[in-house]
Scaffold this motif. Sequence first.
Motif, mmCIF file in Angstrom:
data_model
loop_
_atom_site.group_PDB
_atom_site.id
_atom_site.type_symbol
_atom_site.label_atom_id
_atom_site.label_comp_id
_atom_site.label_asym_id
_atom_site.label_seq_id
_atom_site.Cartn_x
_atom_site.Cartn_y
_atom_site.Cartn_z
ATOM 1 N N ASP A 58 -17.266 32.232 19.999
ATOM 2 C CA ASP A 58 -17.955 32.648 21.219
ATOM 3 C C ASP A 58 -17.747 34.144 21.423
ATOM 4 O O ASP A 58 -16.897 34.766 20.781
ATOM 5 C CB ASP A 58 -17.406 31.845 22.416
ATOM 6 C CG ASP A 58 -18.449 31.710 23.523
ATOM 7 O OD1 ASP A 58 -19.563 32.243 23.373
ATOM 8 O OD2 ASP A 58 -18.133 31.061 24.547
ATOM 9 N N HIS A 70 -26.368 26.186 26.374
ATOM 10 C CA HIS A 70 -26.976 27.225 27.215
ATOM 11 C C HIS A 70 -27.378 28.419 26.359
ATOM 12 O O HIS A 70 -26.813 28.629 25.284
ATOM 13 C CB HIS A 70 -25.988 27.687 28.306
ATOM 14 C CG HIS A 70 -24.790 28.379 27.739
ATOM 15 N ND1 HIS A 70 -23.723 27.699 27.204
ATOM 16 C CD2 HIS A 70 -24.513 29.704 27.577
ATOM 17 C CE1 HIS A 70 -22.833 28.570 26.737
ATOM 18 N NE2 HIS A 70 -23.286 29.790 26.948
ATOM 19 N N HIS A 119 -26.996 32.214 21.747
ATOM 20 C CA HIS A 119 -26.335 31.265 20.859
ATOM 21 C C HIS A 119 -27.316 30.501 19.967
ATOM 22 O O HIS A 119 -28.369 30.067 20.447
ATOM 23 C CB HIS A 119 -25.577 30.220 21.685
ATOM 24 C CG HIS A 119 -24.526 30.788 22.593
ATOM 25 N ND1 HIS A 119 -23.521 31.626 22.154
ATOM 26 C CD2 HIS A 119 -24.303 30.614 23.928
ATOM 27 C CE1 HIS A 119 -22.738 31.944 23.179
ATOM 28 N NE2 HIS A 119 -23.184 31.354 24.266
ATOM 29 N N ASP A 173 -26.594 36.621 26.415
ATOM 30 C CA ASP A 173 -25.846 35.577 25.724
ATOM 31 C C ASP A 173 -26.861 34.897 24.812
ATOM 32 O O ASP A 173 -27.952 34.514 25.270
ATOM 33 C CB ASP A 173 -25.296 34.614 26.795
ATOM 34 C CG ASP A 173 -24.020 33.912 26.391
ATOM 35 O OD1 ASP A 173 -23.143 34.540 25.767
ATOM 36 O OD2 ASP A 173 -23.888 32.708 26.724
HETATM 37 ZN ZN ZN Z 1 -22.367 31.499 26.279
#
Ligand code: ZN
Length: 197
Positions: A113, A82, A49, A47
């Motif tokens: 997302d 996060h 971001h 993940d």
């Molecule tokens: Zn995430």
Amino acid sequence: MSHALIVIDVQNDFCPGGALAVPGGDEVVAPINAMMDDFDAVILTQDWHPAGHSSFASSHPGQEPFWVIDMPYGPQVLWPDHCVQGSEGAAFHPGLRSDGDLILRKGFNREIDSYSAFFENDRSTPTGLEGYLRTRGIDRLTLVGLATDFCVHYSAVDAARLGFDVAVRMQACRAIDLDGSLAAAVEAMKTAGVSLE
Ligand code: ZN
Ligand code: VGL
């Protein structure tokens, strides 16, 4: 044809002490490491971001983590900040074996997302993973990692929809479980034809 292990988001922020800690998240590390040698290919997802990502509650004044808002592509749970690109929280758990074949990063577009390793949350913008797997002749997938009810769930359902033979090894997954999301994820995966091992 061959069988790949897809290791979803075993990153510090999803482990105890992390920004979006999944209960028991670190417990998946040992079983995943032990499984890796049993597959023809190992793919790890991360993940990933940018700061100020639209899935962060902090990007929406007046909103709080775990609230749900409507985005142009549908409802979106808002998360604590996060897995910010390059941060310690975005790094893999230090105990996770790092000798996989491919690291696939997702969630890098600020406006959308990406729970699934295959498509962003509009369910149509591809990450490129499908092409990678197909060009390597991979037709069977086993998914493990974090979190069962979000990124593992969306990845498994998309993979089944794309025609892969998909299993989720539940003992090597842990869930966030927000308002029944784990039970709903299990149902959705079964309906999609994913085998839960
Ligand atoms: Zn995430
Ligand atoms: C995830 C929430 C937000 C996951 C990622 O890896 O399941 N969940 N970002």
